[in-house]
Design a protein around this motif. Structure first.
Motif, PDB file in Angstrom:
ATOM      1  N   LEU A 111      -9.675   3.744  -2.439  1.00 55.66           N
ATOM      2  CA  LEU A 111      -8.870   4.873  -2.889  1.00 55.66           C
ATOM      3  C   LEU A 111      -9.191   6.072  -2.002  1.00 55.66           C
ATOM      4  N   HIS A 112      -8.162   6.617  -1.359  1.00 58.36           N
ATOM      5  CA  HIS A 112      -8.336   7.787  -0.497  1.00 58.36           C
ATOM      6  C   HIS A 112      -7.766   9.014  -1.187  1.00 58.36           C
ATOM      7  N   PHE A 113      -8.495  10.114  -1.146  1.00 55.33           N
ATOM      8  CA  PHE A 113      -8.058  11.344  -1.808  1.00 55.33           C
ATOM      9  C   PHE A 113      -7.792  12.429  -0.763  1.00 55.33           C
ATOM     10  N   ASP A 114      -6.956  12.095   0.206  1.00 59.13           N
ATOM     11  CA  ASP A 114      -6.638  13.031   1.284  1.00 59.13           C
ATOM     12  C   ASP A 114      -5.186  13.498   1.230  1.00 59.13           C
ATOM     13  N   GLN A 115      -4.527  13.273   0.083  1.00 66.58           N
ATOM     14  CA  GLN A 115      -3.151  13.750  -0.068  1.00 66.58           C
ATOM     15  C   GLN A 115      -2.878  14.094  -1.526  1.00 66.58           C
ATOM     16  N   THR A 116      -3.678  15.009  -2.062  1.00 68.82           N
ATOM     17  CA  THR A 116      -3.558  15.373  -3.470  1.00 68.82           C
ATOM     18  C   THR A 116      -3.120  16.821  -3.620  1.00 68.82           C
ATOM     19  N   ASP A 117      -2.752  17.184  -4.848  1.00 68.44           N
ATOM     20  CA  ASP A 117      -2.408  18.573  -5.136  1.00 68.44           C
ATOM     21  C   ASP A 117      -3.631  19.484  -5.076  1.00 68.44           C
ATOM     22  N   PHE A 118      -4.828  18.895  -5.008  1.00 62.23           N
ATOM     23  CA  PHE A 118      -6.065  19.666  -4.976  1.00 62.23           C
ATOM     24  C   PHE A 118      -6.596  19.845  -3.554  1.00 62.23           C
ATOM     25  N   GLY A 119      -5.822  19.433  -2.575  1.00 62.90           N
ATOM     26  CA  GLY A 119      -6.233  19.602  -1.188  1.00 62.90           C
ATOM     27  C   GLY A 119      -6.164  18.296  -0.418  1.00 62.90           C
ATOM     28  N   THR A 120      -6.425  18.394   0.887  1.00 68.27           N
ATOM     29  CA  THR A 120      -6.364  17.215   1.759  1.00 68.27           C
ATOM     30  C   THR A 120      -7.732  16.783   2.260  1.00 68.27           C
ATOM     31  N   GLY A 121      -8.783  17.535   1.958  1.00 67.19           N
ATOM     32  CA  GLY A 121     -10.118  17.182   2.437  1.00 67.19           C
ATOM     33  C   GLY A 121     -10.927  16.378   1.442  1.00 67.19           C
ATOM     34  N   GLY A 122     -10.349  16.101   0.269  1.00 65.38           N
ATOM     35  CA  GLY A 122     -11.060  15.392  -0.781  1.00 65.38           C
ATOM     36  C   GLY A 122     -10.920  16.122  -2.101  1.00 65.38           C
ATOM     37  N   VAL A 123     -11.468  15.546  -3.153  1.00 62.53           N
ATOM     38  CA  VAL A 123     -11.400  16.156  -4.481  1.00 62.53           C
ATOM     39  C   VAL A 123     -12.810  16.397  -5.007  1.00 62.53           C
ATOM     40  N   TYR A 124     -12.932  17.341  -5.907  1.00 59.37           N
ATOM     41  CA  TYR A 124     -14.231  17.687  -6.478  1.00 59.37           C
ATOM     42  C   TYR A 124     -14.748  16.597  -7.417  1.00 59.37           C
ATOM     43  N   GLY A 125     -13.840  15.990  -8.197  1.00 62.05           N
ATOM     44  CA  GLY A 125     -14.272  15.001  -9.181  1.00 62.05           C
ATOM     45  C   GLY A 125     -13.334  13.829  -9.283  1.00 62.05           C
TER      46      GLY A 125
ATOM     47  N   ASP B  68       0.812  -1.209   0.000  1.00 67.43           N
ATOM     48  CA  ASP B  68       0.000   0.000   0.000  1.00 67.43           C
ATOM     49  C   ASP B  68       0.852   1.267   0.000  1.00 67.43           C
ATOM     50  N   ALA B  69       1.854   1.326   0.869  1.00 69.47           N
ATOM     51  CA  ALA B  69       2.684   2.523   0.975  1.00 69.47           C
ATOM     52  C   ALA B  69       3.461   2.777  -0.312  1.00 69.47           C
ATOM     53  N   ALA B  70       4.003   1.717  -0.912  1.00 68.47           N
ATOM     54  CA  ALA B  70       4.776   1.862  -2.143  1.00 68.47           C
ATOM     55  C   ALA B  70       3.881   2.301  -3.299  1.00 68.47           C
ATOM     56  N   MET B  71       2.676   1.742  -3.377  1.00 68.32           N
ATOM     57  CA  MET B  71       1.736   2.100  -4.433  1.00 68.32           C
ATOM     58  C   MET B  71       1.324   3.565  -4.288  1.00 68.32           C
ATOM     59  N   SER B  72       1.043   3.993  -3.074  1.00 70.63           N
ATOM     60  CA  SER B  72       0.595   5.360  -2.819  1.00 70.63           C
ATOM     61  C   SER B  72       1.683   6.379  -3.113  1.00 70.63           C
ATOM     62  N   ALA B  73       2.942   5.973  -2.962  1.00 72.48           N
ATOM     63  CA  ALA B  73       4.055   6.912  -3.074  1.00 72.48           C
ATOM     64  C   ALA B  73       4.487   7.186  -4.508  1.00 72.48           C
ATOM     65  N   VAL B  74       4.067   6.362  -5.462  1.00 71.10           N
ATOM     66  CA  VAL B  74       4.583   6.516  -6.832  1.00 71.10           C
ATOM     67  C   VAL B  74       4.263   7.898  -7.391  1.00 71.10           C
ATOM     68  N   VAL B  75       3.001   8.289  -7.417  1.00 74.83           N
ATOM     69  CA  VAL B  75       2.654   9.630  -7.905  1.00 74.83           C
ATOM     70  C   VAL B  75       2.194  10.544  -6.773  1.00 74.83           C
ATOM     71  N   GLY B  76       1.878   9.959  -5.610  1.00 79.17           N
ATOM     72  CA  GLY B  76       1.532  10.766  -4.446  1.00 79.17           C
ATOM     73  C   GLY B  76       0.236  11.535  -4.538  1.00 79.17           C
ATOM     74  N   GLN B  77      -0.697  11.087  -5.388  1.00 76.05           N
ATOM     75  CA  GLN B  77      -1.972  11.779  -5.550  1.00 76.05           C
ATOM     76  C   GLN B  77      -3.152  10.987  -4.986  1.00 76.05           C
ATOM     77  N   THR B  78      -2.960   9.709  -4.720  1.00 76.66           N
ATOM     78  CA  THR B  78      -4.013   8.851  -4.197  1.00 76.66           C
ATOM     79  C   THR B  78      -3.401   7.924  -3.159  1.00 76.66           C
ATOM     80  N   ARG B  79      -4.105   7.728  -2.045  1.00 74.26           N
ATOM     81  CA  ARG B  79      -3.632   6.788  -1.037  1.00 74.26           C
ATOM     82  C   ARG B  79      -4.384   5.474  -1.215  1.00 74.26           C
TER      83      ARG B  79
END
Length: 216
Positions: free
Chosen positions: A101-115, A59-70
């Motif tokens: 898929l968690h969207f709490d560590q993206t370039d669009f914010g940490t609270g989630g994504v719009y789409g 999980d950690a290695a997969m999440s770290a590749v692009v760092g946009q999805t946990r």
């Protein structure tokens, strides 16, 4: 990368619980992209830093590749499978288990994504569904068909999507995705910008009326 059988006329079937006015579902990528602002597409290809397929990552290695999805595996733990299909690569944790898929560590914010949108490469044997959790804690269950590009936008922000059977963990079935897309909301002009645009349209109208009077 293109999966020919994925973009045929057979659209994805999406059955949803009643959604609020702030949530919109899409069945094709073009409509989704037209409705959002800045976006990032994860192709799962080596160009983005992924190892050549086939490959299994934790999980950690997969999440770290692009760092946009946990990534969180919930069926067979730590089994994030990168699978080669038609000369490209897809993400297939669902080949041997469910995942979230968690969207709490993206370039669009940490609270989630719009789409969020994705290409359904396969959904077989025991069809998967997706349980979406929004930023306000509410949820929505979507039943996914086979193939297509389902997408969703929400003003409540999308915090996570759990793929499984009726949103629950499983080790059965075959489920793979590609071109995972996350996005921000489209920019809305500031009030001052609207005022300038309206004034501009007014000046154009006045100029056109004056031009007609001169010609007359």
């Amino acid at each position: 990368m293109t999966f020919k059988f994925l973009i045929t006329a057979a659209a994805v079937s999406m059955l949803a619980l009643p959604a609020s006015a702030a949530t919109t579902l899409f069945s094709d990528r073009a409509s989704f992209i037209a409705a959002v602002g800045a976006n990032f597409v994860d192709t799962y290809e080596t160009a983005l830093g992924y190892p050549p397929s086939p490959q299994v990552l934790g999980d950690a290695a997969m999440s770290a590749v692009v760092g946009q999805t946990r990534y969180e595996t919930t069926g067979i733990l730590g089994n994030n499978l990168l699978l080669g299909i038609a000369g490209g690569t897809a993400y297939c944790s669902g080949c041997q288990g469910s995942f979230t898929l968690h969207f709490d560590q993206t370039d669009f914010g940490t609270g989630g994504v719009y789409g969020v949108a994705l290409d359904l490469v396969a959904n077989a044997f025991r069809p998967f569904s997706s349980l979406i959790t929004f930023g306000d804690g509410s949820t929505q269950l979507l039943l996914l068909g086979n193939g297509g590009t389902p997408g969703i936008t929400s003003d409540k922000l999308i915090r996570s999507i759990a793929f499984g059977v009726e949103g629950k963990p499983t080790t059965d079935g075959f489920f793979a995705i590609d071109n995972l897309t996350i996005a921000s909301a489209a920019a809305v002009p500031e009030p001052a910008t609207w005022a300038m645009m309206i004034m501009g349209f007014g000046l154009v109208g006045v100029s056109m009326r004056r031009g007609r009077r001169v010609m007359g």
